[in-house]
Design an enzyme around this catalytic site. Structure first.
Site: not given
Length: 351
Positions: A71, A188, A222-223, A243, A323
């Site tokens: 993603h 990510d 995706e998030e 991922d 994150h």
């Protein structure tokens, strides 16, 4: 058969990808970048209605298909409110904490196409004014964007074209070190997107005919939980999400191996596919770690939850400080791409 592609190309591709702002909902530019990359390889692509990018490489078996995803959408924010001071209140996009963006440079993307820079700060930042600046909670009420413009009222902000609902992206601060580390926001999942694009490039250069027709999805939601849950052909039997591997206390994932996820917050991944991936890693001297991610979901788990009758798996490079200010190493990129390469060339379905 060519040697392993130059990892420096992968790192440079990651640098290009993370430098394109793409919080979930604002991904058209980065999808265009991926589309142009694939078109230069003479790979046909199409856009999903959700804005994701789809490509396909035909294989010998056209009755049973595989699908690989990564993603391109990232964490970010939206303008929640234009405050009376002329600063902006934020609403977060994706699962992260306000403390991870304190002091970060950002960009505000207006609906008219203009972009303004700013800094995300606590309202009570100045220790010369606010006695308890260090104790104040990092939350929506206390954090704000200081716009790099001469504004001190909502009216002046709106004259710039900034309004509620405008997207806010974070400076990736990307850096590649001489000893193989790459550190940046949004590894990510742009590290995996780069790996997937490099894989397709290698397959095209080697003129490989895959054992199974294989689809590639660069997903863009995706998030927020549903990026890869559609555009899956009825023939698809295996679905592998690429991922990040999450690191921390109690985790086996590191920055130097490929992480094979056995379970996340949605439950176990398919046991047969997991064992097949381990077999491929061991057979081809690929360094790997098995791990469980307790607070995690992927495009593959989203596909399962949406009702698709598929075998699902999840692998990826190990990423430190997910994150937040993320970091990985070229060894992890290499091991991840090697495993994906041998997986798509393998002639056995896991179920």
């Amino acid at each position: 058969m060519s040697t392993y592609p130059n990892v420096n190309e992968t790192k440079e591709l990651i640098k290009q990808l993370v430098s394109i702002p793409s919080p979930t909902g604002y991904t058209a530019n980065v999808i265009q970048f991926a589309e142009d990359f694939l078109k230069n390889l003479n790979v046909e692509t199409k856009r999903s209605r959700k804005g994701g990018l789809l490509a396909m490489l035909p294989g010998k078996n056209q009755d049973e298909h595989r699908m690989l995803t990564a993603h391109v959408d990232t964490l970010g924010a939206m303008v929640k409110e234009v405050k009376s001071s002329g600063r902006l209140k934020l609403d977060l996009i994706g699962g992260f904490r306000y403390n991870s963006i304190e002091g970060e440079y950002c960009e505000i993307h207006t609906s008219s196409g203009k972009t303004y820079t700013g800094t995300i700060l606590m309202h009570q930042t100045s220790v010369h004014v606010y006695k308890d600046a260090g104790k104040a909670e990092r939350n929506q009420e206390n954090m704000e964007v200081r716009i790099d413009a001469e504004v001190s009222s909502p009216e002046e902000v709106r004259e710039l074209g900034i309004e509620v609902g405008d997207f806010v992206s974070f400076d990736p601060r990307v850096e590649i070190t001489e000893n193989g580390f790459i550190k940046s926001r949004h590894l990510d999942d742009k590290a995996s997107v780069a790996i997937l694009l490099q894989l397709i490039k290698r397959l095209k250069e080697e003129n490989v005919t895959l054992p199974y027709t294989t689809h590639f999805l660069i997903s863009n939601n995706e998030e927020i939980g549903y990026g890869g849950n559609s555009n899956i052909t009825p023939e698809t039997v295996e679905y592998l999400a690429i991922d990040m591997g999450a690191m921390g206390d109690g985790q086996s994932t590191d920055e130097y191996t490929v992480s094979i996820c056995v379970k996340d917050a949605t439950g176990p991944y398919h046991y047969g596919l997991r064992k097949r991936l381990v077999e491929l890693a061991e057979k081809n001297s690929i360094e790997y770690k098995l791990d469980i991610y307790p607070y995690y979901g992927s495009d593959a788990s989203a596909a399962i939850k949406s009702g698709h009758d598929i075998v699902h798996g999840l692998i990826g490079p190990g990423i430190d400080s997910s994150h937040a200010f993320e970091r990985t190493h070229e060894k992890s990129l290499i091991n991840t791409e090697k495993l994906i390469y041998h997986y798509v060339l393998s002639d056995m379905i896991a179920y």
